[in-house]
Scaffold this motif. Structure first.
Motif, PDB file in Angstrom:
ATOM      1  N   ASN A  67       7.140  23.198  37.452  1.00  0.00           N
ATOM      2  CA  ASN A  67       6.436  21.901  37.461  1.00  0.00           C
ATOM      3  C   ASN A  67       6.792  21.047  36.237  1.00  0.00           C
ATOM      4  OD1 ASN A  67       4.999  23.162  35.470  1.00  0.00           O
ATOM      5  ND2 ASN A  67       2.980  22.658  36.305  1.00  0.00           N
ATOM      6  N   LEU A  69       6.834  21.542  33.076  1.00  0.00           N
ATOM      7  CA  LEU A  69       6.248  21.616  31.741  1.00  0.00           C
ATOM      8  C   LEU A  69       7.351  22.005  30.762  1.00  0.00           C
ATOM      9  CD1 LEU A  69       2.714  23.240  32.257  1.00  0.00           C
ATOM     10  CD2 LEU A  69       3.332  20.833  31.976  1.00  0.00           C
ATOM     11  N   ARG A  95       4.841  17.358  40.764  1.00  0.00           N
ATOM     12  CA  ARG A  95       3.588  17.809  40.145  1.00  0.00           C
ATOM     13  C   ARG A  95       2.395  17.619  41.067  1.00  0.00           C
ATOM     14  NH1 ARG A  95       4.598  15.664  34.035  1.00  0.00           N
ATOM     15  NH2 ARG A  95       5.784  17.477  33.313  1.00  0.00           N
ATOM     16  N   MET A 100      -1.383  24.285  38.962  1.00  0.00           N
ATOM     17  CA  MET A 100      -1.125  25.342  37.987  1.00  0.00           C
ATOM     18  C   MET A 100      -2.425  25.810  37.344  1.00  0.00           C
ATOM     19  SD  MET A 100       1.825  25.573  35.198  1.00  0.00           S
ATOM     20  CE  MET A 100       2.109  27.037  34.244  1.00  0.00           C
ATOM     21  N   MET A 172      -6.128  18.810  44.134  1.00  0.00           N
ATOM     22  CA  MET A 172      -4.963  17.953  44.361  1.00  0.00           C
ATOM     23  C   MET A 172      -4.289  18.289  45.695  1.00  0.00           C
ATOM     24  SD  MET A 172      -4.513  15.621  42.165  1.00  0.00           S
ATOM     25  CE  MET A 172      -2.798  15.158  42.384  1.00  0.00           C
TER      26      MET A 172
ATOM     27  N   ALA B 315      -0.058  18.862  34.494  1.00  0.00           N
ATOM     28  CA  ALA B 315       0.046  19.732  35.663  1.00  0.00           C
ATOM     29  C   ALA B 315      -0.704  19.160  36.860  1.00  0.00           C
ATOM     30  CB  ALA B 315      -0.470  21.130  35.335  1.00  0.00           C
ATOM     31  N   GLY B 317      -0.777  16.059  37.356  1.00  0.00           N
ATOM     32  CA  GLY B 317      -0.007  14.876  37.721  1.00  0.00           C
ATOM     33  C   GLY B 317      -0.410  13.597  37.014  1.00  0.00           C
TER      34      GLY B 317
END
Ligand SMILES: Nc1ncnc2c1ncn2[C@@H]1O[C@H](COP(=O)(O)OP(=O)(O)O)[C@@H](O)[C@H]1O
Ligand SMILES: [Mg+2]
Lengths: 259, 415
Positions: A67, A69, A95, A100, A172, B315, B317
């Protein structure tokens, strides 16, 4: 070394058979130090992959590259058909699809539990407040702490905080969930509630990559187990393969140390 | 420093500390004095010596305040001290502005009162407003007509009504309070200046002091935040600019900057602009000066926020901008409230330096009235300076108490 790494298992896709995550020849450097060395891994839709390996072997680095990071230096990472590039739109698209959960929970301490969970839907997906709150409560019910919605993270136990973190990621509505040692910071009596939430998630068909030392979880939930050492994938296989008949010496040594 | 790596694994809610109980056992006063003040020969001597000094100083101070001071210099000049040379015909504007501010303050206090229902916390609220009330009473004790007292009562009544209104407003309103405060400050400014009101260059005395302080605080804060953020920016040019700015400003005394600013700010403006008023120039310098110091505080606050917070925000977004303003800054600022307020209090007191560049704020007017025909050369600076000092103290002490409350409220249930 490389010949053992690139066996058929490493790229075989489990789950429904369609690849959700593809890593091809991924290298990652921290200065001169190479943390990932030519990682090849495919994770299928609805597959649960558990990553194990000694400390410093690059497990966190690998899932943090997925993702963004961490930025990988060479190779390809494709998530749900979107190839990771330097384009910020690509990154934010990935993302949005990848949730996560961190070892240290990393909840936002200045927001209530419900605000933590609805922040993403509100600010990233731009949902209206009602819809976000509805979904947020749904997610909290899913991890079984709806009654904590108006508390602050600091008022919860570690296990409850980690479940909020899972709910926050789920809000999300990601296609993939990444877990980086989600139970390592927990007191023993709280580990089960978090693993239960993860197991429920796996059974619901979520695609997951889980870095963990919980071998019970790996045995009962994982479709495949990946063993990493020194920045490489050393061995990939089903849980039965790993716990009954590991092939590589390094794997045997590691398993003998932790089991 | 907490980098999110070494956080304790499980953070149980910390129980509130037990109230401290000193000396539960009743000690007879005689015994206490013997044990604490005369327990050795040296302590006995020190007790006597300092006792004499304290009693003498207290006696002189009280004698000055209640017997020898000629307070008529303050009485005759109360309006001067409060508003300087502000046109007397426009005074209703000042009262209107006070009324507007009273509405905002009342709403805020009312909204906050819902959280505190116990009699102990009510007492606490009373204690907190005590210095301001005492200050008000002292000022009113110098008035010669009943009008100011009546108008003050009216303003307080407005505040009280707003308090009642505030305590009945829905919960989500309290989140908008900062907005209400800012709006009230602007509305008050408009009430003072709109439609032909005297501009800030004609304000003076305590009015000018508080206005410059409020303007300085409201405007230096965003500057400080931007500089603090810029100092950690990933763009080298932004970073270099911010570091340079901060280090240059912090290396020069404020009074020097005020002199430079009062002379040169006009020179930097493009042609066609009029040179701004002296007050504006002074205010700009104070804002630029305080901003540099606030930036360092903000930077410290930013560093105190664990990296895990940024990663978690990424993470899910959040964009870098939203990560900064929704996640990092709120935590950073909360961590440095005491320091920030200390700097705001400094700013309040630093406004007295404006007297040196020729502005007639509180200190300036306290000096200036000594040159009036009636009072010239009579050694009355003790009276006017004591009065000015008292107003500075009341203001700064109130700020400090308000900050303590804010700190406690924001600290509740977090971390
Ligand atoms: N930000 C970083 N800077 C430098 N080295 C790092 C950084 N992050 C990780 N490493 C190094 O990369 C290696 C792999 O780290 P990590 O992925 O965290 O291992 P694991 O999660 O398997 O314990 C370690 O040797 C670690 O020291
Ligand atoms: Mg790790």
């Amino acid at each position: 070394m490389t010949e053992t790494r690139l066996d058929a298992d490493a790229t075989r896709v489990g789950g429904t058979g369609e690849a959700m995550i593809v890593c091809e020849g991924v290298d990652k450097f921290f200065g001169d130090f190479q943390a990932l060395k030519g990682i090849n891994l495919q994770v299928g839709t609805q597959e649960v992959v558990v990553v194990i390996g000694p400390s410093g072997s690059g497990k966190s680095t690998l899932i943090r590259c997925i993702n963004r990071l961490e930025k990988h230096d060479r190779g390809r990472i494709v998530v749900d058909g979107v190839e990771m590039s330097d384009d910020v739109r690509n990154i934010s698209e990935i993302r949005r699809e990848v949730g996560m959960v961190f070892q240290q929970f990393n909840l936002f301490p200045h927001m209530t539990v419900l605000e933590n969970v609805t922040l993403g839907p509100r600010q990233v997906r731009h949902w209206n407040k009602r819809k976000a709150l509805e979904l947020g409560m749904q997610m909290l019910e899913r991890v079984q702490i709806p009654e904590q919605a108006s508390k602050y993270p600091g008022q919860l136990s570690g296990g409850q905080q980690q479940r909020v973190a899972i709910a926050r990621a789920l809000a999300m509505q990601p296609k993939v969930m990444l877990f980086d040692e989600p139970t390592s910071a927990l007191d023993p009596e709280m580990i089960k509630e978090v693993l239960d939430a993860m197991q429920e998630l796996a059974e619901s068909g979520m695609t997951m990559i889980v870095v963990t030392h919980e071998m019970g979880f790996a045995r009962s939930v994982a479709n495949r187990v990946v063993f990493m050492s020194d920045g490489q994938i050393v061995e990939v296989g089903t849980p039965e393969h790993f716990f009954t008949d590991p092939r590589e010496d390094r794997t045997k040594l590691f398993l003998s140390q932790i089991l | 420093m907490d980098l999110g790596l070494s956080r304790p694994t499980v953070e149980e809610p910390v129980p509130p500390p037990e109230p401290e109980r000193h000396d539960q056992r009743r000690v007879p006063p005689g015994e206490w004095v013997r044990d604490n003040l005369f327990n050795s020969v040296l302590n006995g001597i020190l007790t006597v010596v300092f006792g004499v000094i304290v009693v003498y100083a207290l006696f002189r101070a009280l004698r000055f305040v209640f017997v020898s001071a000629r307070w008529e210099v303050v009485e005759a000049n109360l309006t001067n001290l409060m508003v300087g040379l502000y046109p007397r015909s426009a005074l209703p504007r000042v009262w209107l502005a006070l009324g507007i501010l009273a509405v905002a303050a009342g709403l805020g206090a009312g909204a906050a009162s819902r959280r505190r229902r116990t009699s102990a916390s009510r007492l606490d609220a009373l204690k907190r407003s005590a210095p301001a009330l005492v200050g008000l009473l002292v000022i009113l004790s110098f008035t010669r007509t009943p009008l100011p007292a009546l108008l003050t009562a009216a303003v307080l009544a407005v505040a009280g009504l707003s308090w009642l209104g505030g305590s009945r407003l829905p919960e989500r309103f309290s989140r908008r309070l900062p907005l209400v405060y800012v709006a009230a400050v602007f509305a008050a400014y408009l009430a003072m200046t709109a439609a032909g009101g005297p501009g800030i260059d004609r304000w003076g005395g305590f009015l000018l002091t508080t206005s410059v302080a409020v303007g300085g605080i409201v405007l230096s804060f965003p500057l400080g935040v931007l500089l603090g953020l810029g100092r950690r920016s990933s763009f080298p040019a932004v970073r270099t600019f911010c570091v340079g700015y901060i280090e240059i400003i912090r290396g020069v005394p404020l009074i020097t900057l005020l002199f430079i600013g009062s002379v040169t700010i006009g020179l930097f403006l493009p042609p066609g602009f009029n040179r701004p008023e002296l007050v504006t120039r002074g205010l700009v310098v104070i804002i630029l000066f305080t901003g540099a110091y606030l930036a360092e505080t903000v930077r410290g606050g930013l560093q105190s926020v664990p990296v895990g917070q940024t990663e978690a925000a990424k993470a899910i977004g959040l964009s870098p901008l939203k990560t900064t303003f929704l996640i990092v800054l709120p935590q950073a600022l909360r961590n440095v409230i005491p320091t920030l307020v200390g700097q705001f209090i400094s700013l309040f007191k630093d406004t007295s330096l404006l007297a040196i560049i020729g502005l007639i704020e509180l200190l300036g007017i306290a000096q200036a009235i000594l040159f009036q025909g009636d009072f010239r050369g009579q050694g009355l600076q003790g009276e006017t300076l004591a009065f000015a000092a008292f107003l500075y103290w009341v203001s700064c002490y109130s700020m400090s108490r308000a900050a303590q409350r804010l700190e406690r409220r924001l600290g509740v249930g977090e971390r």
